[in-house]
Write a protein that holds these residues in place. Structure first.
Motif, PDB file in Angstrom:
ATOM      1  N   GLY A  25      41.735  34.546  38.484  1.00 32.42           N
ATOM      2  CA  GLY A  25      41.677  33.732  37.281  1.00 32.42           C
ATOM      3  C   GLY A  25      40.984  32.410  37.437  1.00 32.42           C
ATOM      4  O   GLY A  25      40.657  31.758  36.437  1.00 32.42           O
ATOM      5  N   MET A  26      40.771  31.951  38.677  1.00 30.84           N
ATOM      6  CA  MET A  26      40.046  30.700  38.884  1.00 30.84           C
ATOM      7  C   MET A  26      38.609  30.827  38.371  1.00 30.84           C
ATOM      8  O   MET A  26      38.020  31.911  38.375  1.00 30.84           O
ATOM      9  CB  MET A  26      40.013  30.335  40.368  1.00 30.84           C
ATOM     10  N   ARG A  27      38.050  29.711  37.942  1.00 31.90           N
ATOM     11  CA  ARG A  27      36.645  29.674  37.540  1.00 31.90           C
ATOM     12  C   ARG A  27      35.847  29.071  38.697  1.00 31.90           C
ATOM     13  O   ARG A  27      36.101  27.927  39.105  1.00 31.90           O
ATOM     14  CB  ARG A  27      36.458  28.846  36.273  1.00 31.90           C
ATOM     15  N   VAL A  28      34.904  29.843  39.224  1.00 33.67           N
ATOM     16  CA  VAL A  28      34.187  29.470  40.443  1.00 33.67           C
ATOM     17  C   VAL A  28      32.690  29.420  40.170  1.00 33.67           C
ATOM     18  O   VAL A  28      32.115  30.361  39.602  1.00 33.67           O
ATOM     19  CB  VAL A  28      34.474  30.478  41.578  1.00 33.67           C
ATOM     20  N   LEU A  29      32.057  28.347  40.600  1.00 37.64           N
ATOM     21  CA  LEU A  29      30.599  28.238  40.563  1.00 37.64           C
ATOM     22  C   LEU A  29      30.043  28.697  41.906  1.00 37.64           C
ATOM     23  O   LEU A  29      30.391  28.142  42.942  1.00 37.64           O
ATOM     24  CB  LEU A  29      30.181  26.794  40.290  1.00 37.64           C
ATOM     25  N   GLU A  49      36.697  34.334  38.112  1.00 34.00           N
ATOM     26  CA  GLU A  49      35.592  34.349  37.167  1.00 34.00           C
ATOM     27  C   GLU A  49      34.454  33.514  37.758  1.00 34.00           C
ATOM     28  O   GLU A  49      34.676  32.359  38.123  1.00 34.00           O
ATOM     29  CB  GLU A  49      36.033  33.784  35.820  1.00 34.00           C
ATOM     30  N   VAL A  50      33.280  34.095  37.844  1.00 36.52           N
ATOM     31  CA  VAL A  50      32.178  33.474  38.568  1.00 36.52           C
ATOM     32  C   VAL A  50      31.035  33.110  37.630  1.00 36.52           C
ATOM     33  O   VAL A  50      30.642  33.910  36.765  1.00 36.52           O
ATOM     34  CB  VAL A  50      31.649  34.416  39.673  1.00 36.52           C
ATOM     35  N   VAL A  51      30.505  31.920  37.812  1.00 34.05           N
ATOM     36  CA  VAL A  51      29.220  31.538  37.232  1.00 34.05           C
ATOM     37  C   VAL A  51      28.224  31.512  38.382  1.00 34.05           C
ATOM     38  O   VAL A  51      28.367  30.714  39.313  1.00 34.05           O
ATOM     39  CB  VAL A  51      29.289  30.172  36.532  1.00 34.05           C
ATOM     40  N   ASP A  73      31.697  41.682  33.427  1.00 35.95           N
ATOM     41  CA  ASP A  73      32.704  41.016  32.600  1.00 35.95           C
ATOM     42  C   ASP A  73      33.320  39.811  33.285  1.00 35.95           C
ATOM     43  O   ASP A  73      34.036  39.021  32.658  1.00 35.95           O
ATOM     44  CB  ASP A  73      33.802  42.010  32.218  1.00 35.95           C
ATOM     45  N   ARG A  74      33.027  39.649  34.595  1.00 37.63           N
ATOM     46  CA  ARG A  74      33.619  38.548  35.356  1.00 37.63           C
ATOM     47  C   ARG A  74      32.588  37.608  35.946  1.00 37.63           C
ATOM     48  O   ARG A  74      32.942  36.573  36.510  1.00 37.63           O
ATOM     49  CB  ARG A  74      34.487  39.112  36.485  1.00 37.63           C
ATOM     50  N   VAL A  75      31.307  37.964  35.879  1.00 38.83           N
ATOM     51  CA  VAL A  75      30.256  37.140  36.477  1.00 38.83           C
ATOM     52  C   VAL A  75      29.174  36.859  35.434  1.00 38.83           C
ATOM     53  O   VAL A  75      28.647  37.786  34.812  1.00 38.83           O
ATOM     54  CB  VAL A  75      29.621  37.832  37.700  1.00 38.83           C
ATOM     55  N   THR A  76      28.841  35.593  35.267  1.00 36.90           N
ATOM     56  CA  THR A  76      27.806  35.165  34.342  1.00 36.90           C
ATOM     57  C   THR A  76      26.644  34.577  35.128  1.00 36.90           C
ATOM     58  O   THR A  76      26.835  33.687  35.966  1.00 36.90           O
ATOM     59  CB  THR A  76      28.339  34.102  33.366  1.00 36.90           C
ATOM     60  N   ALA A  77      25.445  35.069  34.874  1.00 40.56           N
ATOM     61  CA  ALA A  77      24.256  34.587  35.573  1.00 40.56           C
ATOM     62  C   ALA A  77      23.603  33.455  34.790  1.00 40.56           C
ATOM     63  O   ALA A  77      23.412  33.548  33.570  1.00 40.56           O
ATOM     64  CB  ALA A  77      23.260  35.723  35.762  1.00 40.56           C
TER      65      ALA A  77
END
Length: 230
Positions: A25-29, A49-51, A73-77
């Protein structure tokens, strides 16, 4: 092999993560995410969740990797330059950078810039080519390293250099700063494996193989550093 851009990023990330506390659930760059291998690893292994931000790789190319890996669904480029990040302040629980920080993170003002994107208590972790001794201390870049990477080795610092560089800002507390154990051997093993993929790959990897073989761990390694925002 298809995501190769240098030393094996997953070996580095797996080792670095031992000094991080990544939870679902953490948001990670993922800063300097390259072709996306590290972002897939973070999503799969830690449920975060990855950016995935990179300047060299088009976002649509990275997105295709994430879709094929089943983590879209969990990684945004995002295509972004490290000094002009398009994010809101305090929007990440952690920032991770694998084999990229040496290109943008050595400037005195970079950590203060980057930390603004971390929530208080947020974690920062990076793995970067490192040296067992500072080039400044040696007086010159060793010839066998200079022949392959040239002046870029000026940015390959010791863990002790990174610890001071970060702690002196009083913005973070460094939680670990170490050389990766047997780093040059891992790097050599991967370069040899990549060289077996064809004539072009052999030509591209042979200088690295020669450099690492001649060095034998005397100077070359990887620095793994983690910290928390105060």
């Amino acid at each position: 092999m298809g995501l190769d851009m240098g030393p094996n990023p997953l070996w580095l990330l797996e080792d670095l993560a031992a000094n991080l506390d990544l939870r679902p659930g953490m948001r990670v760059l993922d800063l300097g995410s390259g072709k996306g291998a590290t972002s897939v690893f973070l999503a799969r292994e830690y449920g975060v969740e990855v950016v995935a931000a990179d300047w060299w790789i088009p976002a649509e190319d990275a997105a295709a990797v994430f879709a094929q890996a089943g983590v879209a669904d969990r990684v945004t480029a995002v295509r972004a330059e490290a000094h002009v990040l398009p994010f809101e302040p305090e929007s990440f629980d952690a920032i991770v950078s694998i084999d990229a920080f040496e290109y943008f993170g050595t400037a005195d003002g970079y950590l203060p810039y980057l930390v603004r994107f971390l929530r208080p208590g947020g974690q920062l972790g990076m793995a970067t080519p490192g040296m067992t001794r500072e080039v400044r201390e040696l007086g010159a870049i060793p010839d066998h390293i200079k022949a392959v990477v040239g002046w870029e080795a000026i940015a390959w610092h010791t863990p002790q250099w990174w610890r001071f560089q970060w702690e002196v800002t009083e913005l973070v507390d460094v939680t670990s700063a170490r050389l990766q154990e047997d780093a040059w051997q891992d790097w050599l093993l991967w370069a040899r494996a990549c060289a077996e993929q064809g004539p072009d790959a052999a030509k591209a990897n042979q200088p690295v193989i020669d450099m690492l073989t001649q060095d034998g761990g005397e100077y070359l390694s990887f620095a793994l550093v983690t910290a928390r925002r105060r």
